[in-house]
Motif scaffolding. Structure first.
Motif, PDB file in Angstrom:
ATOM      1  N   UNK A 176      -7.134  -0.640 -49.993  1.00  0.00           N
ATOM      2  CA  UNK A 176      -7.037  -0.931 -51.428  1.00  0.00           C
ATOM      3  C   UNK A 176      -5.652  -0.580 -51.970  1.00  0.00           C
ATOM      4  N   UNK A 177      -4.893   0.237 -51.206  1.00  0.00           N
ATOM      5  CA  UNK A 177      -3.535   0.560 -51.664  1.00  0.00           C
ATOM      6  C   UNK A 177      -2.629  -0.659 -51.624  1.00  0.00           C
ATOM      7  N   UNK A 178      -2.827  -1.540 -50.643  1.00  0.00           N
ATOM      8  CA  UNK A 178      -2.042  -2.779 -50.590  1.00  0.00           C
ATOM      9  C   UNK A 178      -2.654  -3.849 -51.478  1.00  0.00           C
ATOM     10  N   UNK A 179      -3.986  -4.016 -51.380  1.00  0.00           N
ATOM     11  CA  UNK A 179      -4.596  -5.220 -51.931  1.00  0.00           C
ATOM     12  C   UNK A 179      -5.099  -5.085 -53.361  1.00  0.00           C
ATOM     13  N   UNK A 180      -5.032  -3.891 -53.908  1.00  0.00           N
ATOM     14  CA  UNK A 180      -5.323  -3.730 -55.334  1.00  0.00           C
ATOM     15  C   UNK A 180      -4.200  -2.954 -56.021  1.00  0.00           C
ATOM     16  N   UNK A 207     -10.088   2.785 -67.415  1.00  0.00           N
ATOM     17  CA  UNK A 207     -11.531   2.788 -67.673  1.00  0.00           C
ATOM     18  C   UNK A 207     -12.249   3.956 -67.003  1.00  0.00           C
ATOM     19  N   UNK A 208     -11.920   4.240 -65.727  1.00  0.00           N
ATOM     20  CA  UNK A 208     -12.728   5.219 -64.977  1.00  0.00           C
ATOM     21  C   UNK A 208     -11.904   6.382 -64.436  1.00  0.00           C
ATOM     22  N   UNK A 209     -10.626   6.452 -64.783  1.00  0.00           N
ATOM     23  CA  UNK A 209      -9.788   7.521 -64.255  1.00  0.00           C
ATOM     24  C   UNK A 209      -9.168   7.128 -62.930  1.00  0.00           C
ATOM     25  N   UNK A 210      -8.321   7.986 -62.389  1.00  0.00           N
ATOM     26  CA  UNK A 210      -7.536   7.651 -61.199  1.00  0.00           C
ATOM     27  C   UNK A 210      -8.161   8.087 -59.883  1.00  0.00           C
ATOM     28  N   UNK A 211      -9.293   8.763 -59.924  1.00  0.00           N
ATOM     29  CA  UNK A 211      -9.866   9.299 -58.686  1.00  0.00           C
ATOM     30  C   UNK A 211     -10.271   8.200 -57.710  1.00  0.00           C
ATOM     31  N   UNK A 212     -10.533   6.976 -58.219  1.00  0.00           N
ATOM     32  CA  UNK A 212     -10.916   5.866 -57.349  1.00  0.00           C
ATOM     33  C   UNK A 212      -9.828   5.541 -56.327  1.00  0.00           C
ATOM     34  N   UNK A 213      -8.578   5.875 -56.645  1.00  0.00           N
ATOM     35  CA  UNK A 213      -7.494   5.594 -55.699  1.00  0.00           C
ATOM     36  C   UNK A 213      -7.654   6.416 -54.424  1.00  0.00           C
ATOM     37  N   UNK A 214      -8.198   7.629 -54.554  1.00  0.00           N
ATOM     38  CA  UNK A 214      -8.465   8.468 -53.387  1.00  0.00           C
ATOM     39  C   UNK A 214      -9.851   8.207 -52.819  1.00  0.00           C
ATOM     40  N   UNK A 215     -10.775   7.851 -53.680  1.00  0.00           N
ATOM     41  CA  UNK A 215     -12.162   7.596 -53.275  1.00  0.00           C
ATOM     42  C   UNK A 215     -12.565   6.210 -53.776  1.00  0.00           C
ATOM     43  N   UNK A 216     -12.211   5.154 -53.038  1.00  0.00           N
ATOM     44  CA  UNK A 216     -12.410   3.786 -53.542  1.00  0.00           C
ATOM     45  C   UNK A 216     -13.852   3.414 -53.849  1.00  0.00           C
ATOM     46  N   UNK A 252     -15.707  -1.228 -53.300  1.00  0.00           N
ATOM     47  CA  UNK A 252     -15.155   0.006 -52.763  1.00  0.00           C
ATOM     48  C   UNK A 252     -15.591   0.318 -51.353  1.00  0.00           C
ATOM     49  N   UNK A 253     -16.798  -0.058 -50.993  1.00  0.00           N
ATOM     50  CA  UNK A 253     -17.312   0.213 -49.655  1.00  0.00           C
ATOM     51  C   UNK A 253     -16.533  -0.536 -48.586  1.00  0.00           C
ATOM     52  N   UNK A 254     -15.806  -1.573 -48.983  1.00  0.00           N
ATOM     53  CA  UNK A 254     -15.042  -2.369 -48.027  1.00  0.00           C
ATOM     54  C   UNK A 254     -13.598  -1.892 -47.887  1.00  0.00           C
ATOM     55  N   UNK A 255     -13.326  -0.695 -48.382  1.00  0.00           N
ATOM     56  CA  UNK A 255     -12.018  -0.096 -48.121  1.00  0.00           C
ATOM     57  C   UNK A 255     -11.932   0.301 -46.651  1.00  0.00           C
ATOM     58  N   UNK A 256     -10.774   0.117 -46.044  1.00  0.00           N
ATOM     59  CA  UNK A 256     -10.579   0.533 -44.652  1.00  0.00           C
ATOM     60  C   UNK A 256     -10.633   2.048 -44.510  1.00  0.00           C
TER      61      UNK A 256
END
Length: 795
Positions: free
Chosen positions: A448-452, A466-475, A770-774
């Protein structure tokens, strides 16, 4: 690292001034590369020191492809430096995006296999896991695609420049690789040893690329081998100029044409150089722990291209370290694991025994012995002749690389639930029964770092707001967006971002191909490697049906759609190249028709690659994932589109099945036969495309037009298309699924009439992605297969 924008600007300006040359965008590009590399080198060195000090288990991922895309911008993203640099350069009157455009994308891969490997490298580093890649440094890459009269032409991708900032040459780690020669037994101090007499030596020189993880703390290594003339070349029994030219060819192009024996030999040379150089390097780093090698390292071979790693590791342990067979086999089969990426018979690599026997005589003897011992154990188990035949590594003078990979590894995985089940129950049924605990599934993922975060910074910002930045570590926390699919303000912002990404794509295409696109049209995008089972042909046949209906029915005036195609056909895959030619021919007819052009527009994006995908995917409304059910192992493009809020039109194939499970079929457009139906037709040989044609007036008219050449250019083009659909029995069930596909498109038009509902569906797709993050995929591999331990970086 810089603590402020002002500090960055000062250092950047000072370096520019120190060059004493005329300021230019090229100079700015050079300086930014230097500064970025300086930041990376410190973390890279520290990471390697931590690995040495902690003595943790190391993963080595061997792949013939690494489709890494442009490097500079992604490194800045992962260093958390992108916005600071962008703002600083803006204030200096320099556009970071223009600097990024100067970078030539390395030509190190073709499609999903190579992009998956790149995503895995990113996730390993981001999860602080000690994992490194081994590949080949192709001077000319796959190829650069251009169209001449609608036909694909192939030119080298000249990405390696005199001042190359992407990789670092490591001459000190070069190794020699032997080809040909004769196998001799010689008496040494420790007994009889095997030696290759009079081989043709080639030097493999490594070039290292740093793989920067999230937050820039962990930097792993992608090591690429380049074939060069060896100092031991005096033993070559041919003219030096010929040897020099043949050596350079080994790592000149990805996937050389293997329709002739010379091409087959070149491919085998590539594959052995990759395996031998990588394993020599790995073993040299772990000589002190050979007895406990499976506890010290894990080797993952990505598809069958590196399957020669099995006999090569055996060769090193037996010939270089004087191990006996049983000891070497035990260690080998507890060290190597194998990912299968296909169920297509043509892609299950098989090599003529005489080629390997001639080119790699010692490796051939080891494969023969592996096969002999395996067959002996099967006979002792009372296996019947048919089972023995299917489980043979060598059969009728052919070496089956997939069987070799399974027998020589401790774990074998498919890359989607459906794919894995087909392997276990059909394609590798006997192997699965023989090794019942060896097969498992690891559904692919994307970073998700490349594709989002990188490809769609505007959408990333909206998500964070909307949901904060934690999704970047936990997609997987993207699931928190489900609530916002009913938030009108969020939906409006999402729609505005989609419109912006469309405008950015339009600007890109206008600049590169002088193409003008209607930004208000539905962007329907089909981008992937060209192959019969991916059914680009079905897409263009449907467009022809739409054209015919517009021309004959004055009441049919559908909402405007722009159909984007992108992808390359292998140079020797003539059918796929004829489909490309047909798409371009149809595009010319449709795009120049005053009436049809108001409703249909076809755009073929030339030279599709990672960079093109970063423009196309965020702009997409519709994601075409229309492979013949049971043929696509996984697909990862489907995940990239989903993560950017596009809606999937697709079959129950590969990872589509799991996508539909996550997002719900109400948020996608599903059509076509299921895998079991396709396999039943194939098993019983009961599909007859002529019955489809005779029972469907619209398809019958379409085929008549094709036969007459109305939609093709030249008899050869028409014959290729009609030949596969009729004379070859429509092997990918294009005509069988065509009307179901057309009806799904009607549903797309109906849904698009309600823009708020369409936006809701798009947001639901993002929320379920999110479940499809590598990161998830790699953590599963680490937990279940490799058993790695995190090595936290020291910031």
């Amino acid at each position: 690292m810089f603590s402020s924008k002002e500090e960055f600007k000062k250092t950047f300006t000072d370096r520019i001034e120190s060059k004493g040359t005329e300021k230019s965008l090229e100079l700015a590009h050079e300086i930014l590369w230097e500064m970025t590399n300086d930041w990376i080198q410190e973390s890279w060195k520290r990471t390697n020191q931590l690995y040495e000090e902690n003595h943790e288990k190391q993963l080595y991922y061997i792949s013939i492809e690494f489709l890494i895309g442009r490097v500079l911008g992604q490194n800045l993203i992962n260093l958390n430096f992108y916005n600071l640099v962008k703002e600083g350069l803006d204030e200096l009157g320099i556009e970071l995006s223009e600097i990024e455009e100067l970078e030539i994308e390395p030509g190190l891969g073709n499609g999903g296999l190579g992009r998956l490997a790149a995503c895995f490298m990113d996730s390993l580093a981001s999860l602080e896991l000690p994992g490194h890649g081994y590949g080949l440094r192709y001077r000319g890459g796959l190829f650069t695609q251009h169209f001449v009269n609608g036909n694909q032409t192939e030119q080298p991708t000249n990405w390696i420049k005199d001042k190359n900032n992407v990789d670092t040459r490591r001459e000190d780690l070069a190794v020699d690789i032997p080809y040909y020669g004769e196998v001799q037994l010689v008496m040494g101090l420790d007994g009889m040893r095997t030696k290759i007499e009079n081989p043709e030596w080639v030097k493999a020189v490594p070039y290292d690329i740093p793989i920067v993880g999230a937050n820039g703390g962990t930097v792993n290594t992608l090591r690429l081998w380049q074939a060069e003339v060896s100092n031991r070349s005096s033993s070559v029994g041919k003219e030096y100029a010929v040897y020099e030219r043949e050596t350079a060819h080994i790592t000149d192009r990805l996937y050389p044409d293997d329709s002739l024996e010379t091409g087959k030999i070149l491919r085998l040379k590539q594959q052995y150089l990759l395996c031998s150089a990588s394993l020599q390097n790995i073993i040299s780093n772990h000589k002190s722990s050979l007895e406990k090698l499976p506890e010290s390292i894990a080797i993952q071979i990505n598809d069958t291209h590196p399957a020669l790693a099995v006999p090569e590791l055996m060769r090193i342990l037996i010939d270089d370290f004087s191990w006996d067979w049983e000891r070497a086999w035990d260690v080998t089969t507890r060290t190597i694991s194998y990912t299968n990426h296909t169920i297509l018979e043509e892609a299950m690599e098989k090599w003529d025994s005489h080629l390997i026997q001639s080119l790699l005589p010692r490796i051939f003897l080891i494969i023969e012995e592996i096969d002999r011992r395996f067959k002996e154990s099967l006979q002792n188990q009372g296996k019947d002749d048919e089972t023995l035949r299917k489980l043979s590594i060598i059969e009728d003078g052919v070496i089956k690389m997939a069987v070799l990979a399974v027998v020589g590894s401790y774990r074998v995985n498919g890359v989607a639930k459906l794919h894995t089940e087909i392997l276990k129950k059909r394609e590798m049924k006997e192997l699965n029964e023989q090794f019942p605990n060896k097969f498992h599934n690891k559904t692919n993922g994307i970073t998700h770092r490349r594709w989002l975060i990188k490809a769609n910074q505007e959408l990333s910002g909206l998500v964070t707001e909307a949901i904060g930045s934690q999704w970047m570590k936990e997609p997987e926390r993207l699931s928190e967006l489900h609530y916002f699919s009913q938030n009108q303000s969020f939906l409006q912002n999402f729609q505005e971002i989609k419109s912006l990404k469309k405008e950015q794509l339009i600007h890109h295409l206008q600049r590169d191909q002088n193409i003008i696109v209607d930004p208000s049209s539905i962007f329907d995008i089909h981008i992937k490697r060209f192959h019969g089972y991916k059914r680009q042909l079905m897409n263009i046949l449907h467009i022809q049906m739409l054209y015919d209906r517009i021309k004959r029915d004055s009441t049919y005036r559908p909402y405007p759609r722009t159909f984007f195609f992108g992808g390359k056909a292998a140079p020797s895959y003539h059918f796929a190249k004829q489909v490309i030619k047909m798409i371009n021919t149809v595009a010319t007819k449709v795009n120049n028709d005053p009436l049809a052009r108001q409703h249909l527009h076809i755009v073929f994006v030339e030279n599709y690659n990672v960079t093109q995908a970063e423009y196309l995917i965020p702009a997409a409304d519709v994601s075409e994932q229309i492979s013949t059910a049971s043929k696509e192992a996984s697909g990862t493009g489907n995940m990239k589109f989903m993560m950017n809020g596009a809606l999937t039109i697709g079959t129950f194939d590969g990872a589509n099945v799991e996508i539909f499970e996550q997002v719900g079929q109400e948020n996608a457009f599903v059509f076509g036969m299921r895998a079991e139906q396709v396999m039943d037709y194939e098993k019983n040989h009961s599909y007859n495309p002529k019955e489809i044609i005779e029972s469907d007036v619209e398809i019958e008219k379409l085929m008549e037009e094709l036969v007459k050449g109305d939609w093709t250019e030249g008899k050869a083009n028409a014959d290729f298309i009609v030949g596969q659909l009729l004379h070859e029995g429509d092997p990918y069930f294009v005509l069988k699924d065509l009307q179901s596909y057309a009806k799904a498109h009607e549903k797309i038009l109906d849904a698009y009439e309600n823009p708020i509902k369409w936006a809701e569906m798009g947001v639901e797709n993002i929320a379920a992605s999110g479940i499809f993050s590598s990161d998830r995929t790699i953590q599963q591999y680490s937990d279940d297969v490799w058993h790695l331990t995190k090595v936290p970086s020291i910031y």
